[in-house]
Design a protein around this motif. Structure first.
Motif, mmCIF file in Angstrom:
data_model
loop_
_atom_site.group_PDB
_atom_site.id
_atom_site.type_symbol
_atom_site.label_atom_id
_atom_site.label_comp_id
_atom_site.label_asym_id
_atom_site.label_seq_id
_atom_site.Cartn_x
_atom_site.Cartn_y
_atom_site.Cartn_z
ATOM 1 N N GLY A 144 0.787 -1.229 0.000
ATOM 2 C CA GLY A 144 0.000 0.000 0.000
ATOM 3 C C GLY A 144 0.812 1.268 0.000
ATOM 4 N N PRO A 146 2.828 3.931 -1.826
ATOM 5 C CA PRO A 146 3.196 4.414 -3.167
ATOM 6 C C PRO A 146 4.614 4.958 -3.148
ATOM 7 N N TYR A 311 -9.137 0.908 -4.420
ATOM 8 C CA TYR A 311 -7.935 1.592 -3.950
ATOM 9 C C TYR A 311 -6.788 1.646 -4.952
ATOM 10 N N ASP A 312 -6.636 0.658 -5.824
ATOM 11 C CA ASP A 312 -5.520 0.717 -6.779
ATOM 12 C C ASP A 312 -5.913 0.177 -8.149
ATOM 13 N N HIS A 315 -3.983 0.744 -11.480
ATOM 14 C CA HIS A 315 -2.631 0.200 -11.625
ATOM 15 C C HIS A 315 -2.693 -1.228 -12.156
ATOM 16 N N SER A 340 -4.462 8.573 -3.100
ATOM 17 C CA SER A 340 -3.332 8.209 -2.238
ATOM 18 C C SER A 340 -2.299 7.366 -2.964
ATOM 19 N N LYS A 341 -2.738 6.465 -3.850
ATOM 20 C CA LYS A 341 -1.792 5.589 -4.550
ATOM 21 C C LYS A 341 -1.309 6.208 -5.862
ATOM 22 N N HIS A 401 6.024 0.728 -11.957
ATOM 23 C CA HIS A 401 5.547 -0.363 -11.118
ATOM 24 C C HIS A 401 5.685 -1.709 -11.813
ATOM 25 N N LEU A 428 0.026 -2.540 -6.249
ATOM 26 C CA LEU A 428 1.281 -2.086 -5.677
ATOM 27 C C LEU A 428 1.932 -3.161 -4.819
#
Length: 496
Positions: A144, A146, A311-312, A315, A340-341, A401, A428
């Protein structure tokens, strides 16, 4: 959501004088180092030496005990090999974990909803949890996180100057607790392009990240008579703790290779469920189409509610992200997103889309919580989104990433040959599991003693699971990834 970096450990020096009231005369003549190490192990076990405390310098303790410095150095090295202490350079030798007490070991279970204490406060393994949570490490694989070094400072500063130059005087007053119209419009456009969600600005509430989303949603659910929110298992420990803090029960529902088991969700009788469907945390599973159909049926037949933590989702490295559940079930889903990410947790900006029934209640809860997020960062983020700067940042992070994930997968294959890598090429972090019968908390504690921080998979489980580790790679350069995974390999070889 998430998902961990609170506080720093208490590193007050333990005095070398009368340290643990040890009588060196009791030590056997040929085994003083082992005797000393055992005395410190006993002090760790009965909490006279708490996690986070600092041992005396070897020179100081040797002088106090009247032994050679080599005796103390060897004793400390044995404790390092045990995973109980770790050298921290100028900060000295720090206690990072403690031996198990005489209490029978059992997996961590959540505190009752009436309790405000940590899930791990009174369980065996609490010291390991606190040590990993609070101790910094040179190589940090916490999931979590970044890459904070990738924050686009120059572009953000340009946007901030532009916003300030155009800012009306009236914009400096108290604003709408739902958030600025500019940001809510920008988010509506962003989630339409990237997540397949159709929404108008009035449906969007700006919040201080997913943590506040859970607090506000928990508040309105409790007000509606809902006391139980089922949660995926494995599932985010942080989310579970936030829901507990809202006085909500969190029965576990197993996750398999297709996502959450909807039949088991139905069996819990829960009126709501917390999900990470686009890239499940921590397994990395993407919710399959058949399970989405089952969820739709469950929500429509039972009136069930879904808290979707996206949340991600952006990505994704090998194919486009799957559409959000909110795009299919607008009347049943609380949809939570944040930057946030994508940018940084420090911005504390996220958003909620709620089912119509709960929209006004959430706005009221937000108003009474803090009157709304800070206006200036919202306006800067709105410009960032609409100018294309956030899209450019996302493309940059995806390339970075993917390289780091590839490096970690190769390192796991090279140094952890028995490990099984789980999940899609996304997010992540990745999760690995092992067939061997050891405690993943012991692995994490021993790794921390070698300056590598990882999350044990068991932290995120309420149901029995194979041992495993959750490894974040987004914030770690490729050279450190290779070194850190190699260190994990060394730890496991010592334990086998």
């Amino acid at each position: 959501m998430n998902r961990s970096n609170e506080g720093t450990p208490d590193r007050s020096i333990v005095s070398g004088s009368d340290f643990l009231h040890m009588a060196i005369d009791e030590a056997p003549s040929g085994g003083k180092s082992e005797w000393l190490a055992q005395q410190i192990r006993l002090a760790l076990a009965d909490r006279r030496l708490p996690v986070g405390s600092r041992l005396p310098a070897t020179r100081v303790l040797a002088g106090e005990l009247g032994v050679s410095r080599g005796v103390v150095t060897e004793a400390y090295q044995r404790l390092v090999e045990d995973g109980y202490v770790a050298g921290r350079g100028r900060n000295g030798t720090i206690v990072v974990s403690a031996p198990a007490t005489t209490t029978a070991a059992k997996p961590p279970t959540p505190a009752s909803p009436s309790s405000r204490r940590s899930v791990f406060t009174t369980e065996p393994g609490a010291d390991v949890f606190d040590a990993i949570r609070t101790t910094r490490a040179r190589i940090d694989f916490s999931p979590g996180l970044p890459d904070l070094a990738a924050f686009p400072r120059a572009a953000w500063l340009r946007a901030e100057r532009l916003v300030l130059d155009r800012l009306a005087t009236s914009d400096l007053g108290y604003g709408d607790p739902r958030g600025t119209p500019a940001l809510r419009m920008a988010i509506a456009n962003w989630i339409a392009r990237n997540r397949g969600i159709r929404a108008v600005p009035d449906e969007i509430l700006i919040v201080a990240g997913t943590a506040q989303t859970l607090t506000l949603v928990g508040q309105v659910l409790r007000g509606d008579g809902i006391s139980t929110v089922a949660i995926e298992d494995p599932g985010s420990l942080g989310a579970r703790q936030h829901l507990h803090n809202c006085q909500l029960d969190t029965p576990p529902v197993a996750v398999d290779s297709e996502g959450i088991r909807v039949d088991e969700l139905r069996a819990t009788g829960a009126a709501a469920v917390f999900l990470t469907p686009a890239h499940q945390f921590p397994t990395g599973v993407v919710l399959r189409g058949s399970r989405r159909s089952e969820l739709t049926h469950w929500a429509s037949k039972s009136g069930g509610l879904i808290i979707e933590d996206d949340y991600d989702a952006e990505h994704r490295y090998d194919r486009p992200p799957v559409p959000a559940l909110r795009s299919m079930l607008a009347d049943s889903v609380f949809y939570a997103g944040s930057v946030s990410k994508l940018l940084a947790p420090a911005l504390r900006i996220g958003w909620i889309l709620a089912p119509p029934k709960y929209r006004d209640g959430l706005v009221d809860a937000k108003r009474f919580a803090d009157l709304g997020n800070a206006t200036l960062p919202q306006l800067v983020l709105a410009h960032f989104m609409e100018s294309g700067a956030l899209e450019r940042q996302l493309r940059h992070l995806r390339r970075q990433h993917r390289r780091r994930r590839d490096t970690m997968v190769k390192a796991v294959a090279a140094h952890l040959p028995g490990a099984i890598v789980h999940g899609a090429a996304a997010g992540l972090h990745l999760t690995i599991t092992f067939e061997a019968g050891f405690a993943d908390t012991d692995v994490a504690a021993a790794a921390l003693a070698r300056d590598v921080k990882v999350h044990p998979l068991s932290w995120h489980c309420q149901l029995p699971r194979k041992p495993g580790l959750v490894l974040g790679y987004a914030a770690t350069p490729t050279t450190d990834i290779s070194e850190g995974v190699a260190t994990l390999g060394e730890v496991l070889r010592r334990m086998s």
